[in-house]
Design an enzyme around this catalytic site. Structure first.
Site, PDB file in Angstrom:
ATOM      1  N   LYS A   1       0.840  -1.195   0.000  1.00 22.25           N
ATOM      2  CA  LYS A   1       0.000   0.000   0.000  1.00 22.25           C
ATOM      3  C   LYS A   1       0.876   1.247   0.000  1.00 22.25           C
ATOM      4  O   LYS A   1       1.581   1.513   0.965  1.00 22.25           O
ATOM      5  CB  LYS A   1      -0.887   0.033   1.253  1.00 22.25           C
ATOM      6  CG  LYS A   1      -1.950   1.118   1.149  1.00 22.25           C
ATOM      7  CD  LYS A   1      -2.562   1.460   2.482  1.00 22.25           C
ATOM      8  CE  LYS A   1      -1.907   2.611   3.173  1.00 22.25           C
ATOM      9  NZ  LYS A   1      -1.979   3.905   2.477  1.00 22.25           N
TER      10      LYS A   1
ATOM     11  N   GLU B   1      10.802   1.715   9.628  1.00 27.23           N
ATOM     12  CA  GLU B   1      11.653   2.884   9.350  1.00 27.23           C
ATOM     13  C   GLU B   1      10.834   4.110   9.682  1.00 27.23           C
ATOM     14  O   GLU B   1       9.866   4.406   8.978  1.00 27.23           O
ATOM     15  CB  GLU B   1      12.059   2.907   7.869  1.00 27.23           C
ATOM     16  CG  GLU B   1      12.869   1.713   7.415  1.00 27.23           C
ATOM     17  CD  GLU B   1      14.198   1.602   8.129  1.00 27.23           C
ATOM     18  OE1 GLU B   1      14.707   2.624   8.625  1.00 27.23           O
ATOM     19  OE2 GLU B   1      14.723   0.484   8.227  1.00 27.23           O
TER      20      GLU B   1
ATOM     21  N   CYS C   1      13.083  12.151   5.491  1.00 31.00           N
ATOM     22  CA  CYS C   1      13.363  11.717   6.867  1.00 31.00           C
ATOM     23  C   CYS C   1      14.829  11.935   7.225  1.00 31.00           C
ATOM     24  O   CYS C   1      15.184  11.988   8.396  1.00 31.00           O
ATOM     25  CB  CYS C   1      12.989  10.253   7.037  1.00 31.00           C
ATOM     26  SG  CYS C   1      13.753   9.210   5.785  1.00 31.00           S
TER      27      CYS C   1
ATOM     28  N   GLU D   1       9.471  16.154  15.391  1.00 30.91           N
ATOM     29  CA  GLU D   1       9.691  16.157  13.948  1.00 30.91           C
ATOM     30  C   GLU D   1       8.708  17.112  13.267  1.00 30.91           C
ATOM     31  O   GLU D   1       7.499  16.998  13.452  1.00 30.91           O
ATOM     32  CB  GLU D   1       9.485  14.739  13.400  1.00 30.91           C
ATOM     33  CG  GLU D   1       9.861  14.625  11.948  1.00 30.91           C
ATOM     34  CD  GLU D   1       9.620  13.230  11.369  1.00 30.91           C
ATOM     35  OE1 GLU D   1       8.593  12.624  11.696  1.00 30.91           O
ATOM     36  OE2 GLU D   1      10.450  12.767  10.572  1.00 30.91           O
TER      37      GLU D   1
HETATM   38  P1  NDP Z   1       2.417   7.902   8.123  1.00 33.83           P
HETATM   39  O1  NDP Z   1       2.948   7.143   9.280  1.00 33.83           O
HETATM   40  O2  NDP Z   1       1.270   8.797   8.337  1.00 33.83           O
HETATM   41  O3  NDP Z   1       2.003   6.933   6.942  1.00 33.83           O
HETATM   42  C1  NDP Z   1       2.885   6.003   6.352  1.00 33.83           C
HETATM   43  C2  NDP Z   1       2.073   4.923   5.653  1.00 33.83           C
HETATM   44  O4  NDP Z   1       1.355   4.161   6.625  1.00 33.83           O
HETATM   45  C3  NDP Z   1       1.007   5.469   4.715  1.00 33.83           C
HETATM   46  O5  NDP Z   1       0.866   4.607   3.617  1.00 33.83           O
HETATM   47  C4  NDP Z   1      -0.216   5.462   5.593  1.00 33.83           C
HETATM   48  O6  NDP Z   1      -1.402   5.485   4.869  1.00 33.83           O
HETATM   49  C5  NDP Z   1      -0.035   4.153   6.336  1.00 33.83           C
HETATM   50  N1  NDP Z   1      -0.768   4.038   7.591  1.00 33.83           N
HETATM   51  C6  NDP Z   1      -1.263   5.008   8.383  1.00 33.83           C
HETATM   52  N2  NDP Z   1      -1.878   4.473   9.459  1.00 33.83           N
HETATM   53  C7  NDP Z   1      -1.770   3.119   9.359  1.00 33.83           C
HETATM   54  C8  NDP Z   1      -2.181   2.007  10.161  1.00 33.83           C
HETATM   55  N3  NDP Z   1      -2.830   2.172  11.302  1.00 33.83           N
HETATM   56  N4  NDP Z   1      -1.900   0.771   9.739  1.00 33.83           N
HETATM   57  C9  NDP Z   1      -1.207   0.575   8.592  1.00 33.83           C
HETATM   58  N5  NDP Z   1      -0.797   1.582   7.784  1.00 33.83           N
HETATM   59  C10 NDP Z   1      -1.059   2.845   8.160  1.00 33.83           C
HETATM   60  O7  NDP Z   1       3.677   8.674   7.544  1.00 33.83           O
HETATM   61  P2  NDP Z   1       3.672   9.752   6.390  1.00 33.83           P
HETATM   62  O8  NDP Z   1       3.123   9.159   5.134  1.00 33.83           O
HETATM   63  O9  NDP Z   1       3.090  11.006   6.941  1.00 33.83           O
HETATM   64  O10 NDP Z   1       5.242   9.947   6.152  1.00 33.83           O
HETATM   65  C11 NDP Z   1       6.009  10.831   6.874  1.00 33.83           C
HETATM   66  C12 NDP Z   1       6.756  10.120   7.982  1.00 33.83           C
HETATM   67  O11 NDP Z   1       7.548   9.084   7.424  1.00 33.83           O
HETATM   68  C13 NDP Z   1       7.722  11.011   8.708  1.00 33.83           C
HETATM   69  O12 NDP Z   1       7.618  10.778  10.097  1.00 33.83           O
HETATM   70  C14 NDP Z   1       9.076  10.556   8.196  1.00 33.83           C
HETATM   71  O13 NDP Z   1      10.141  10.799   9.087  1.00 33.83           O
HETATM   72  C15 NDP Z   1       8.852   9.121   7.984  1.00 33.83           C
HETATM   73  N6  NDP Z   1       9.820   8.593   7.055  1.00 33.83           N
HETATM   74  C16 NDP Z   1      10.793   7.752   7.513  1.00 33.83           C
HETATM   75  C17 NDP Z   1      11.763   7.281   6.662  1.00 33.83           C
HETATM   76  C18 NDP Z   1      12.824   6.341   7.133  1.00 33.83           C
HETATM   77  O14 NDP Z   1      13.454   5.725   6.282  1.00 33.83           O
HETATM   78  N7  NDP Z   1      13.043   6.180   8.419  1.00 33.83           N
HETATM   79  C19 NDP Z   1      11.779   7.685   5.242  1.00 33.83           C
HETATM   80  C20 NDP Z   1      10.691   8.541   4.874  1.00 33.83           C
HETATM   81  C21 NDP Z   1       9.748   8.968   5.758  1.00 33.83           C
HETATM   82  P3  NDP Z   1      -2.140   6.914   4.619  1.00 33.83           P
HETATM   83  O15 NDP Z   1      -1.235   7.733   3.796  1.00 33.83           O
HETATM   84  O16 NDP Z   1      -3.368   6.518   3.936  1.00 33.83           O
HETATM   85  O17 NDP Z   1      -2.387   7.481   5.981  1.00 33.83           O
END
Ligand code: NDP
Length: 480
Positions: free
Chosen positions: A173, A248, A282, A384
């Site tokens: 997803k 991550e 990130c 963050e």
């Molecule tokens: P989110 O945690 O909001 O979402 C990440 C993914 O998880 C999306 O596809 C989201 O869907 C999905 N999701 C949300 N809730 C659930 C759940 N309960 N169960 C399963 N899946 C779920 O992160 P963001 O998309 O806002 O991304 C930004 C964040 O990602 C920042 O904190 C950043 O630091 C981190 N990040 C970390 C990286 C790393 O390598 N450590 C690299 C890049 C980003 P939906 O979009 O539909 O909510």
């Protein structure tokens, strides 16, 4: 409006519910396509397809799996321009960036793991001639891959590619906020006739389809990149089910600058590490610590250069910072700038939304923002923000710099600028982060372990780490 589709069992199909949600173009602040509002029924279909495909995909010669992935990579590379344009429109990032970084890196991810699997070793341990142990590594099974919106196709392929190469079948997803390029990738899969059921892509909300993937009993491992709070919610469901997990998560990365650094290189790279992709990486450095004897020199030059960065529509070649990905995120970043002011921070430049003209007048843009005068221990310096906002502060000693750098709950990456070799090694060993970049930023060798310490994650991606994650080791001990 274009309606995106799920990709299940080799076919592009509508969600079972028939419901869709809006997908926005952040540069104009308007919906421009519809994405499936998938739920547990679609997950069930995808898991059934993946289970059915698993026996043949997991036992297929790895050379043949590799060929399928290379074919996909080649076609993606052929359509690079189309994908780059779609990524910029969907995410708001400058077109030159998706053309030079995001899409080429997605191609590399596929190729890297398609070839990596051909060389993936397993271990053998000889017990002084009495017995021999060897380790078999079998694919875990059907796995869930969930990715965020900031580097959409880049991070999506970063987890899907090793899973497929290892012989797992995938139920994935992409972020609901930036689904377009994953959808286009599913069209490529359909076009080349990628083995059906092996790679399934579902669209929709994290709280609905994402959590249905995480809680499905037939999904044996979850590879997740996203926010720390989401990671915690996922772990609370997956851990009691004893699923393998790679998380991550977020970061609040320090940049430590000593006066003996290569100044011009540091200045140019620090502008990039602060504001690339609107600060929505990130790995961006958001807390800049500068040795006291050059603090004022740094501040004046950095602010002057930040003011010169062009904020503009993503498709404009002059644009350095494009649009912020969504309205809620735009509001979150602005609210943190208000918090910084309340905490006593002085806004040296930026600090406001940018109003564009014409068709972009409703888009979500924020000026690159530099703040000084905040203590180490305040919300702005601990939480963050994930936008074009950095704080700067002076330090006097190496010990103080390390204390500041390590002073948050996060531990993803640290950047160090110095030409002193002894200091480099001494400090690199003390940073509490999964990655330390010295005199560079975002220099990536895909073989290296990638991931964070503390609340920035669990496990590592990249190279053998990722292939190990998607396989189960089994030791065979033969008495001689
Ligand atoms: P989110 O945690 O909001 O979402 C990440 C993914 O998880 C999306 O596809 C989201 O869907 C999905 N999701 C949300 N809730 C659930 C759940 N309960 N169960 C399963 N899946 C779920 O992160 P963001 O998309 O806002 O991304 C930004 C964040 O990602 C920042 O904190 C950043 O630091 C981190 N990040 C970390 C990286 C790393 O390598 N450590 C690299 C890049 C980003 P939906 O979009 O539909 O909510």
């Amino acid at each position: 409006m274009e309606k995106l589709q799920n990709y299940i069992d080799g076919v592009l199909i509508a969600p079972k519910s028939g419901k869709y949600i809006d997908n926005y173009n952040p540069s104009i602040g308007k919906a421009y396509s519809l994405i499936p509002d998938s739920d547990e029924e679609d997950v069930q279909l995808a898991v059934e397809a993946a289970n059915k495909a698993f026996p043949s995909w997991s036992t297929m010669r790895k050379e043949d799996r590799s060929k399928w992935m290379m074919k996909l990579a080649d076609l993606l590379e052929e359509r690079l321009e189309q994908f780059a344009l779609a990524e910029s429109i969907d995410n708001g990032k400058p077109l030159w960036l998706s053309r030079s970084v995001d899409i080429p890196r997605a191609v590399s991810n596929l190729r890297f793991f398609a070839t990596g699997i051909l060389h993936f070793p397993s271990e053998a341990h000889n017990m002084d001639g009495h017995a021999i142990n060897y380790t078999l590594r079998d694919p875990v099974g059907v796995v869930g891959c969930i990715s965020p919106w900031n580097l959409p196709l880049y991070l999506f392929t970063w987890k899907v590619a090793p899973a497929l190469a290892a012989g797992c079948c995938v139920v994935s997803k992409p972020s609901e906020i930036t689904p377009m390029t994953a959808y286009m990738l599913s069209q490529l899969c359909a076009e080349i006739g990628f083995p059906k059921g092996v790679f399934n892509i579902l669209h929709g909300l994290g709280s609905k389809v994402g959590s249905a993937i995480v809680s499905h009993p037939d999904i044996k491992a979850i590879s997740f990149t996203g926010g720390t709070a989401t990671g915690k919610a996922i772990a609370s469901v997956a851990a009691p089910m004893f699923k393998k997990m790679s998380l991550e998560l977020g970061g609040k990365n320090p940049v430590v600058i000593f006066s003996d650094c290569n100044w011009d290189k540091m200045m140019k790279t620090t502008l990039d590490s602060s504001f690339s992709n609107q600060g929505e990486i990130c790995l961006c450095g958001s807390r800049i610590m500068v040795e006291k004897n050059v603090y004022e020199k740094f501040r004046d030059e950095f602010v002057q250069k930040t003011k010169a960065l062009v904020v503009g529509p993503p498709l404009d070649e002059k644009t350095k910072l494009g649009a912020i990905v969504s309205k809620p995120h735009f509001e979150k970043i602005l609210s943190y700038i208000e918090i910084a002011k309340q905490e006593g921070g002085k806004i040296l430049c930026g600090g406001k939304a940018v109003k564009m003209s014409g068709e972009h007048s409703e888009g979500w843009y924020i000026e690159p923002t530099v703040i000084e005068g905040l203590p180490q221990n305040c919300r702005t310096n601990k939480e963050e923000i994930f936008g074009p906002v950095v704080t700067i502060m002076p330090f006097e000693t190496e010990e103080e710099a390390i204390e500041f750098a390590n002073g948050t709950e996060y531990g993803l990456t640290s950047m160090l600028w110095t030409e002193n070799l002894t200091r480099t090694h001494k400090m690199a060993a003390q940073f509490k982060s999964g990655i330390v970049w010295v005199n560079c930023w975002l220099l990536r060798d895909l073989r290296t372990p990638f991931g964070g310490m503390k609340n920035s994650g669990v496990g590592r991606e990249g190279g053998w780490e990722a292939l190990r994650f998607f396989t189960e080791p089994k030791n065979v001990c033969v008495k001689l």
